[in-house]
Enzyme design. Structure first.
Site, PDB file in Angstrom:
ATOM      1  N   GLY A  84       0.709  -0.675  -0.146  1.00 51.74           N
ATOM      2  CA  GLY A  84      -0.049  -0.022  -0.208  1.00 51.74           C
ATOM      3  C   GLY A  84       0.926   1.147   0.013  1.00 51.74           C
ATOM      4  O   GLY A  84       1.889   0.998  -0.192  1.00 51.74           O
ATOM      5  N   VAL A 103       4.450   0.529   1.435  1.00 53.60           N
ATOM      6  CA  VAL A 103       4.510  -0.209   1.857  1.00 53.60           C
ATOM      7  C   VAL A 103       5.328  -1.656   1.391  1.00 53.60           C
ATOM      8  O   VAL A 103       4.483  -1.450   0.779  1.00 53.60           O
ATOM      9  CB  VAL A 103       3.651  -1.028   3.165  1.00 53.60           C
ATOM     10  N   LYS A 136       8.755  -0.102   5.181  1.00 50.42           N
ATOM     11  CA  LYS A 136       8.420   0.905   4.793  1.00 50.42           C
ATOM     12  C   LYS A 136       9.754   2.125   4.218  1.00 50.42           C
ATOM     13  O   LYS A 136       9.991   1.979   5.117  1.00 50.42           O
ATOM     14  CB  LYS A 136       7.752   1.965   5.975  1.00 50.42           C
ATOM     15  N   ASP A 141      -0.292  11.445  14.013  1.00 54.30           N
ATOM     16  CA  ASP A 141      -0.456  11.418  13.052  1.00 54.30           C
ATOM     17  C   ASP A 141      -1.720  10.074  13.957  1.00 54.30           C
ATOM     18  O   ASP A 141      -1.626   9.159  12.642  1.00 54.30           O
ATOM     19  CB  ASP A 141       0.772  10.906  12.193  1.00 54.30           C
TER      20      ASP A 141
END
Length: 879
Positions: A23, A30, A45, A138
């Site tokens: 993704g 990722v 990542k 986040d």
């Protein structure tokens, strides 16, 4: 394959192999990859080039290094990070599950109970990080992974590194948003220079809002309109969008979403406490109405008005109408006392209910703490002592405590100490005790004894093998209640062991014991109510562990069936104040999975290098590898009770082979892989069973009152060796042999003293542990001493047992042991004799291996335990 993927694989050659893209997020792509060194799947990542260029390698590595220091069950940790060919990357465990974003996208709003559980996990992770001055910045559904029903927060440190690289005065850098608009606090949206942990608290509010209503508090055509709404608009109350949300939960969410940081919750710890209260109370949006009256075995069981059962953890309700005058038992006002990541268990509430003593730590580094329930920090009562101190008990006047102490060489002693510390006194007992006035009751081997704190010879109450434990005085001092069977459930070495136990009572003047609760399930921690006519205890007789109460006759026997009085409490042990008005208990959960580690050619490797083979919320005890190295058979409670499963050794979806309501344990493959032998408690005692490797053609091999377990098939498939426990907890090695027609003959004793026989590859010898020596047996029972435990400077790792296994080439034997310093390790010794040397250091106290191990080639498999336990107190009403 994309050019980026090719370039990344070239840059990471020898370390990781990237297989495919999983993704893309706001800052990184990722990839699913293989960790080549540890042979495990990971998620890599890789930051976008424009982000990496703005941030710089040094700042990125510094922030990720700080984040990598976080160790918490609800934070997805970091394995590795670095720079390669201009790419900045970090590596995390690969979690087979979905993100919270995927869940919401698929289902919309979540069930209220599920939302609260996930929020609790997220807030618990933030509380841990905030105490270490780390802010996430986040929090959003994309950064919460769901695995085995629990939430795990990801990407700690990354948002901070990005924002600092961009400068606090800018909302974007290289065209990328810093933070996610739907979850950004007003001060974050306004790009204020000084922000703190309260931006995470606001984000949790926005996250909770979406979980409960299906949408975040503000939506808009573009990011700027959403950011403006966070600064200028008040979100619509949650209850207006979903009327069934409890009012207390709505207040929790809306407090998180206050515009001014000073008006929000001021800490994640405070939020966690509120969420625990919401979980415990399970409040409804309307006024609480009385629960219905139930009937059980002709006796009315009335629920006290205003109390609602919480199906989630920390079940609130406790009740039972136990005699014609309407006696009831009810619990309320559950308060969490401890919340550290280490184990905190075995709480003892002081006689006046003002303090609680408990055990905290891991393994041989456990100590007794005392905490004032009116506030303040816990006091480490025994932190200056060596060894492990545990099982605190208050003297009736509340001025002193008794505690048990274990040392690495296996000695157990009980001491008396003032409640605020001072000189200790040996009281002449062994391990866990119970007090009545000046008399202490304790166990010694198979016996329960009483002696005075002032000294003198102990008096025998009862001898009841194997190993009675958890003794409790009746209020009038005339009887003792105790558990018999599965003492390992409370033992520090085998904490949480799966196995049955029973509750008995005995008169202190002697005579026959009386069984109160049968041993078909776990029944532990008996505690008398003040009237002396009822026993509280912990049991899993109806599923997960909860509290039960049973009424007693005047002779100490049961009067009616036990009644379950809580739901979802998961207790490990419980204690009451002198008047029975306050209870303390430890909520204890654990999972146990199989991990694998490769043996080094020289030296020793740490268990920290192990990789998981199975995952999930389950308890695995024993296992065996097929001789071709393809499959692993193991026992697990994955679908309720313990059953036998098989799984590929490299991981994957397990396949269930047995489905009996009884518990099945310790499967072992035949050498040709066609059969599996195991033992089961499905008929009341442990018996041997054999089945085909696909689970078909199951048949019972033994049927006797003896306890028969840990079987192993010989290489030729003709003989099964197994352990038998006799009445006084002595171990023998037995065999049963198959005849030419395929039938099985009568079992016979091979060795009068021994445990856990295991076949050599040539099928001519067996490794056996007696608790005193490690020996090699021939098929006719002739014994050759391999080494003597104490003379070698080692002690067995568990219950006097080393769990010895042969190497694949038959040249050496591996076993579990502990050195004089208390260090646990897997040792190797030549089969012909010699000096043992450690090959795997069991040096991670947070993930202790349990029981034995299995071996194939150069790979050893352990059952590794992950514990979580905290102390709670609650009010008790007996009316």
């Amino acid at each position: 394959m994309s050019s980026d993927l090719e370039r990344l694989n070239a840059a990471l050659r020898g370390r990781y192999h990237l297989e495919r893209q999983l993704g893309r997020g706001g800052t990184a792509t990722v990839y699913l990859a293989q960790d080549l060194k540890h042979q495990r799947p990971v998620a890599v990542k890789v930051l976008y080039p424009q982000i990496a260029a703005t941030m710089g390698t040094d700042r990125f590595l510094r922030e990720v290094h700080i984040a990598a220091s976080l160790t918490h069950p609800h934070i997805l940790g970091l394995h590795d990070s670095g720079e390669a060919d201009g790419f900045l990357f970090y590596v995390m465990p690969y979690v087979e599950g979905e993100s919270l974003r995927d869940r919401v996208a698929r289902h919309g709003e979540l069930p209220i109970g599920s939302a609260v559980e996930i929020l609790r996990d997220v807030v618990d992770a933030l509380a841990y990080a905030h105490r270490r001055n780390l802010v996430h910045r986040d929090i959003k559904p994309d950064n919460v992974l769901l695995a085995e029903g629990h939430g795990m927060v990801t990407d700690f440190g990354v948002a901070k590194a990005v924002s600092e690289a961009a400068g606090e005065g800018s909302l974007t850098t290289a065209g990328m948003a810093l933070g996610t608009p739907s979850y950004m606090a007003p001060e974050q949206a306004a790009a204020e220079r000084h922000i703190d942990h309260r931006v995470d608290i606001y984000a949790v509010g926005a996250l909770a809002y979406e979980l409960l209503t299906g949408q975040p508090p503000f939506t808009g055509m573009n990011a700027q309109s959403v950011l403006s709404a966070h600064i200028t608009q008040t979100p619509e109350p949650v209850g207006k969008r979903r009327a069934q949300v409890p009012r207390r939960l709505e207040r929790f969410v809306m407090t998180c979403l206050e515009k001014r940081p000073a008006d929000r919750w001021q800490s994640a710890d405070a939020m966690l406490k509120e969420l625990e209260a919401i979980r415990a109370a399970n409040l409804s949006p309307a006024a609480i109405r009385p629960a219905p009256v139930f009937e059980r075995q002709g006796t009315k069981l009335a629920v006290i008005t205003g109390v609602v059962v919480s199906i989630a953890v920390l079940g609130f309700l406790g009740w039972a109408s136990l005699r014609p005058d309407g006696t009831t038992v009810a619990f309320s006002s559950i308060r969490q006392v401890t919340r550290a990541p280490e184990l905190e268990l075995e709480p003892a509430i002081s006689p006046d209910g003002r303090e609680v003593a408990y055990t905290a730590g891991y393994g041989m580094d456990m100590h007794v703490f005392v905490r004032d329930l009116s506030g303040g920090r816990s006091f480490p009562l025994t932190a200056d002592r060596a060894g492990a101190q545990y099982a605190p008990r208050w003297t009736p006047d509340g001025r002193n405590l008794l505690f048990a102490e274990s040392t690495p060489d296996g000695r157990r002693t009980t001491y008396l100490i003032p409640r605020l510390g001072g000189l200790t006194r040996d009281v002449g007992a062994d391990g866990r005790v119970s007090l009545h006035g000046n008399l202490v009751a304790f166990t010694a081997g198979q016996r329960i004894l009483i002696r005075s704190l002032d000294g003198g010879e102990p008096t025998l109450v009862v001898e009841h093998p194997p190993f009675p434990h958890s003794v409790a005085w009746s209020p009038d001092g005339t009887r003792l209640a105790y558990a018999q069977g599965n003492y390992q459930f409370a033992d520090l070495e085998t904490l949480g062991n799966v196995g049955p136990s029973a509750i008995w009572t005995a008169a202190v003047t002697g005579g026959d014991s009386i069984e109160v609760v049968g041993g078909g399930s776990l029944n532990v921690s008996p505690v008398w109510l003040p009237d002396g006519r009822h026993l509280l205890f912990i049991s899993n007789r109806d599923g997960p562990r909860d509290l039960y109460v049973v009424r007693l006759n005047r002779d100490g026997g049961p009067r009616g069936a036990p009644v379950r009085i809580t739901t979802g409490l998961d207790p490990h042990s419980i204690s009451l104040t002198a008047d029975g008005s306050v209870a303390a208990y430890s909520r204890f959960t654990f999972r146990r999975n199989i991990w694998a580690v490769d043996l080094p050619s020289t030296g020793a490797v740490s268990i920290r290098e192990a990789r998981p083979v199975t995952v999930g919320n389950q308890i695995v005890e024993n296992h065996g590898v097929s001789r071709d190295g393809r499959l692993l058979a193991f026992d697990s409670n994955l679908e309720g009770n313990q059953d036998v499963y098989v799984v590929p050794v490299h991981g994957g979806e397990p396949r269930r082979l047995t489905e009996d309501p009884g518990d099945d344990f310790h499967p072992d493959f035949s050498w040709d892989g066609s059969e599996i032998v195991f033992y089961s408690t499905r008929h009341g005692t442990r018996d041997l069973f054999l089945m085909a490797a696909d689970g078909s053609n199951e048949r019972r091999l033994t049927d006797s009152p003896l306890e028969e377990y840990h079987p192993s098939l010989s290489p030729d498939g003709r003989t099964i060796v197994y352990t038998v426990t006799l009445e006084r907890q002595t171990f023998q090695v037995w065999v049963i042999e198959r005849d030419a027609s395929g039938g099985w003959g009568e079992p016979r004793v091979l060795a009068e003293n021994g445990f856990y026989g295991r076949w050599s590859p040539d099928g001519e010898r067996l490794s056996v542990d007696t608790g005193e020596i490690l020996a090699v047996l021939t098929r006719d029972g002739t014994s050759r001493e391999l080494f003597r435990w104490r003379a070698s400077g080692l002690a067995p790792i568990d219950v006097g047992l080393g769990w010895a296994e042969w190497s694949s080439d038959g040249r050496s034997i591996l076993f579990l042991g502990r050195d004089t310093a208390g260090t646990l390790a897997l040792y190797r010794i030549p089969a012909a004799g010699g000096t043992p040397r450690p090959v795997v250091l069991l040096d991670d106290p947070t993930k202790p291996p349990t029981f034995g191990f299995s071996l194939h080639g150069n790979t050893v498999y352990f059952s590794v335990t992950e514990y979580e336990s905290d102390v709670y107190v609650m009010d008790v009403e007996v009316g």
